[in-house]
Structures are given as C-alpha cells and as structure tokens.
Design an enzyme around this catalytic site. Structure first.
Site, short mmCIF file in Angstrom:
data_model
loop_
_atom_site.label_atom_id
_atom_site.label_comp_id
_atom_site.label_asym_id
_atom_site.label_seq_id
_atom_site.Cartn_x
_atom_site.Cartn_y
_atom_site.Cartn_z
CE LYS A 125 -31.13 -23.26 -81.53
NZ LYS A 125 -31.58 -23.82 -80.23
CD GLU A 132 -33.45 -18.04 -78.16
OE1 GLU A 132 -33.32 -18.39 -79.55
OE2 GLU A 132 -33.74 -18.64 -77.22
#
Ligand SMILES: O=C(CO)[C@H](O)[C@H](O)COP(=O)(O)O
Length: 297
Positions: free
Chosen positions: A167, A174
């Site tokens: 993540k 991102e």
C-alpha cells in the site's frame, strides 16, 4: 459471520456498510457517539460471538492504531484475529503481530485503497500475514473487494508487513500520477493556444494512453470548480510518500518522480522559499543580476 470494526470515519463507516450489504454482521465502535454501534471497545469484543473473533481496525496510523492494538491485545484471546486496515507504516506490523501472538491472537495487515468511492466500487486490498488467517478472513475480503476476479482486486502479498508495504508503494505511485496530471493541466492552461483546457482533459478520458480513474477525478474536480479557484494550492501528506522515499533510499532504488512529487507538496506549503531567495542572492553576488525586492511585510 459476525465481525468487529473499530473506527467509523470516512473509510470505516463505508466499509461497515459494504460488509453488511454482503450479509456479514458488523458491530462497529467509534469514539463518535453518533456513528458507533456500541459504547466501548470492551462492548465490541463482548458483542462478538465466542470462538474465533475477528476485529478489523480502521483508525489513523501511528499512535492511535498502536493504542487500539494494545487495547485489543488485552481483550482478545487465543484464536482471535486482528486486521489492521489503516495506512500503517509496514515496520509497525511485526511488533503488533508479536504483541498479539503473545496471547495467541493472529494478525493481518491490509492495505485498503478506494477512498470514499470504495462503498460503491469496492476496495483494492493488499494483505500480509499467515495464509490460514487470510483464508479465515476471506469472506470479509470478498465483501470489500471490487466485483470481478479476486486476483484483480485482492492480493495476499506476503508475510506480515507485505500488505502495508504494497500500500505504501501504491500511494507513492499515486503521488507521482497526481503530480504528472497536475503539471500537464497547468501547462495546458499556461498557453493560450488550447482554448478548452477542461474539454481537453475530459477528452483524454477515453481511448488515450493516459486515461485513468485519477484523470476522471481531475475532470470531476474541474467540473465542480472550473479553474480550481475555490481551493488553496496547499497539499498535505500523511506519511506514505515519505516512507516510500525513505525505503527507496535504503534500497538504493531511484524514485525521481515519486520524490519530486513529495517535495512539490512541501513547496506548496511555503509562503516564501528561503532556498529560492538564496539562489536569487547568489545570482546577484556573482553576476550582479537583478533581484526582486521582498513585498512589504
Ligand atoms: O491511502 C489513500 C489513498 O490511496 C489515502 O487517501 C491517503 O491518505 C492519501 O495519502 P496522502 O494524505 O499522503 O496524500
């Protein structure tokens, strides 16, 4: 199946709804009395059926997660399972697993992506920990993940820590993607050659190499606030980008895009830049180049 969910903020409340919609009973606890199902963590644990109790923790990373895991270690018993679904630092996971293992409680770490849209679209899940525990919790993962093949919205990424590590890297990507779209948007708008900037970005949504969900969200943001005049150019970060860059340094992996996008956020928070003042001063010193006077205080 009946699970406990600690933390009913933007993510946790929607996850409770999605898990319930899949037919799994959920008892949620939050310090906010308006959203909680039970008044305390103790009451949450008591509400769960005896046997293998499953408690999903969805609270801010760091001290708050640490405190909840410690509290659960005192309340749960052998065979129970704790899942940390927050954006925790992956190096916090093994100490939490060890703490819980002392009383026979299992631990999984889960990276959860999907933001406020996850209720509708499902959440991308990256899980770390023991295979048997993952299998036990799989009905919950299946309830949360997007519809379609499991392998396209869920991964058992490896041992404890692997879910949060995955993540962390996801969030680093991102940062870089958002920065690239943002810079492209600014460049389009800077030249008065493209007369329909919003229309150009909107058109990129179909067929182009750069189409993506983040691009769709940029189009949506521009629809809601053309020119983005209503928001300040201040961008926070909550740690994952820093951890990604730290990790890249440790591993000597070059991450120029991710690190530049992190530093761009830092620059966004400066009223003025001491570094650029120094550059201007140096140009003046060596070349006699003009400097712009500071605005009056
Ligand atoms: O995990 C997320 C999305 O995937 C969260 O939205 C995260 O908080 C965003 O990170 P940051 O605040 O550092 O921009």
């Amino acid at each position: 199946m009946h699970i406990g969910l600690v933390g009913l903020g933007k993510m946790g409340a929607n996850m409770r709804s999605r898990i319930r919609a899949a037919g799994i009973e959920v008892t949620g606890f939050d310090r906010n009395p308006d959203v909680t199902d039970v008044p305390s963590l103790e009451a949450l644990v008591e509400a769960l059926p005896a046997g293998q109790r499953i408690v999903w923790v969805m609270v801010p990373s760091g001290e708050i997660t640490d405190a909840v895991v410690h509290d659960l270690a005192g309340l749960l018993t052998a065979g129970d399972i704790v899942i940390d679904g927050g954006n925790s630092y992956y190096q916090d996971d093994q100490p939490h697993a060890d703490l819980l293992a002392a009383t026979g409680v299992g631990f999984l770490d889960a990276g959860v992506s999907g933001g406020v849209w996850g209720l509708e679209n499902g959440y991308g899940l990256m899980v770390g920990g023991d295979e048997a525990l993952v299998a036990t919790v799989m009905p919950v993962f299946d309830a949360l993940r997007p519809e379609g093949p499991r392998a396209e919205g869920f991964v058992h990424a490896g041992k404890v820590g692997a879910g949060h590590f995955a993540k962390m890297v996801h969030n680093g990507i991102e940062y870089g993607l958002m920065q690239a779209y943002a810079e492209g948007y600014e460049l389009l708008a800077a030249k008065d050659l493209v007369t329909d900037v919003h229309g150009t970005v909107r058109a990129w949504q179909r067929g182009t190499v750069v189409r993506s969900w983040l691009l769709e969200l940029l189009v949506k943001a521009l629809e809601q606030d053309p020119g983005l005049g209503e928001i300040d150019d201040w961008v926070e970060d909550s740690g994952e980008g820093r951890w990604t860059v730290d990790e890249a340094i440790d591993l000597a992996v070059p991450v120029p895009v991710i690190s530049a996008s992190l530093f761009a956020r830092f620059a966004s928070r400066q009223e003025e830049s001491p570094a650029m003042k120094a550059v201007a001063a140096l140009r003046q010193q060596f070349g006699g180049h003009a400097v712009k006077p500071a605005p009056p205080a």
